[in-house]
Design an enzyme around this catalytic site. Structure first.
Site, PDB file in Angstrom:
ATOM      1  N   CYS A  85       0.842  -1.202   0.000  1.00 47.90           N
ATOM      2  CA  CYS A  85       0.000   0.000   0.000  1.00 47.90           C
ATOM      3  C   CYS A  85       0.880   1.257   0.000  1.00 47.90           C
ATOM      4  O   CYS A  85       1.631   1.477  -0.931  1.00 47.90           O
ATOM      5  CB  CYS A  85      -0.997  -0.027   1.152  1.00 47.90           C
ATOM      6  SG  CYS A  85      -2.358   1.148   0.928  1.00 47.90           S
ATOM      7  N   HIS A 190      -3.800  -4.940  -0.872  1.00 49.13           N
ATOM      8  CA  HIS A 190      -3.384  -5.531   0.402  1.00 49.13           C
ATOM      9  C   HIS A 190      -3.379  -7.057   0.293  1.00 49.13           C
ATOM     10  O   HIS A 190      -4.442  -7.671   0.393  1.00 49.13           O
ATOM     11  CB  HIS A 190      -4.344  -5.103   1.518  1.00 49.13           C
ATOM     12  CG  HIS A 190      -4.222  -3.676   1.908  1.00 49.13           C
ATOM     13  ND1 HIS A 190      -3.404  -3.248   2.934  1.00 49.13           N
ATOM     14  CD2 HIS A 190      -4.802  -2.564   1.399  1.00 49.13           C
ATOM     15  CE1 HIS A 190      -3.496  -1.940   3.058  1.00 49.13           C
ATOM     16  NE2 HIS A 190      -4.335  -1.488   2.127  1.00 49.13           N
ATOM     17  N   GLU A 192      -2.468  -9.089   2.488  1.00 43.76           N
ATOM     18  CA  GLU A 192      -2.890  -9.631   3.790  1.00 43.76           C
ATOM     19  C   GLU A 192      -4.403  -9.609   3.967  1.00 43.76           C
ATOM     20  O   GLU A 192      -4.940 -10.235   4.883  1.00 43.76           O
ATOM     21  CB  GLU A 192      -2.195  -8.861   4.923  1.00 43.76           C
ATOM     22  CG  GLU A 192      -2.777  -7.513   5.270  1.00 43.76           C
ATOM     23  CD  GLU A 192      -2.379  -6.371   4.349  1.00 43.76           C
ATOM     24  OE1 GLU A 192      -2.719  -5.222   4.671  1.00 43.76           O
ATOM     25  OE2 GLU A 192      -1.728  -6.626   3.304  1.00 43.76           O
TER      26      GLU A 192
END
Length: 208
Positions: A85, A190, A192
């Site tokens: 990011c 992202h 994650e």
């Protein structure tokens, strides 16, 4: 192998930590720190980033010697680093969020607000979007083209050298959503928060 997630007070990075630990199991040592010596001695480094370009750059610069340690790790020693990011955005020479702010200058380019075509596209760009993969052999290994990844951003990184772009996404225009330059990797989305495919990207990075 030792992987360090840089904690420089840039916001909540718990989901990044949890995802890397889930992928690592007991095979990889995951450390979360801003300790300069631990960063320098790592095999790989992860640079997350939440909030504005300026707030992340300011937070990083507040830790004495951190920028120099990251430069040594990435530019001098050519070890793998993954920016996530705003972590990716900071690779740029300059960012224009809040005020004009100097970035790390690792991949020449600028960070500017997404052109939302006079309100036609909502900002921030939040949610799942397809990505067009241009470089498949490293962090996108075994990821199908047009897979969906999770985004939260209002600003985009525009690199000067188009050869550094490894994936794009279509949101008002063709937005750069991943970059790759030698040992430097970054995702605007992202991983994650991108379910199993995101974990696969993390796994690919750790296996470089």
């Amino acid at each position: 192998m030792k992987v360090t997630i840089v904690d420089y007070n840039s916001g909540n990075i718990s989901s990044v930590i949890n995802s890397f630990k889930e992928v690592a199991k007991d095979k990889v040592n995951i450390e979360v720190t801003a300790d300069l010596n631990k960063i320098k001695s790592s095999d790989k480094v992860v640079l997350p980033g939440q909030g504005s370009f300026k707030s992340c750059v300011d937070a990083l610069n507040k830790i004495n010697g951190l920028k120099e340690a990251l430069n040594e790790f990435t530019i001098n020693n050519k070890k793998p680093l993954l920016g996530i990011c705003v972590g990716l955005q900071m690779f740029a020479d300059i960012g224009y969020e809040e005020v004009e702010t100097k970035g790390l200058g690792w991949i020449s380019g600028k960070v500017t607000k997404i052109n939302n075509q006079n309100g036609k596209f909502k900002l921030p760009h939040i949610g799942w979007n397809q990505i067009n993969i241009l470089k498949r052999d490293k962090i996108f290994k075994n990821i199908e083209n047009n897979s969906h990844m999770y985004f939260v951003h209002s600003y985009e990184f525009i690199p000067n050298d188009k050869n550094t772009i490894s994936a794009t996404t279509d949101y008002s225009s063709n937005i750069v959503c991943a970059v790759e330059k030698e040992n430097i990797f970054g995702t605007q989305f992202h991983p994650e928060k991108s379910d199993k495919l995101g974990l696969k990207i993390i796994d690919n990075f750790m296996n470089l």
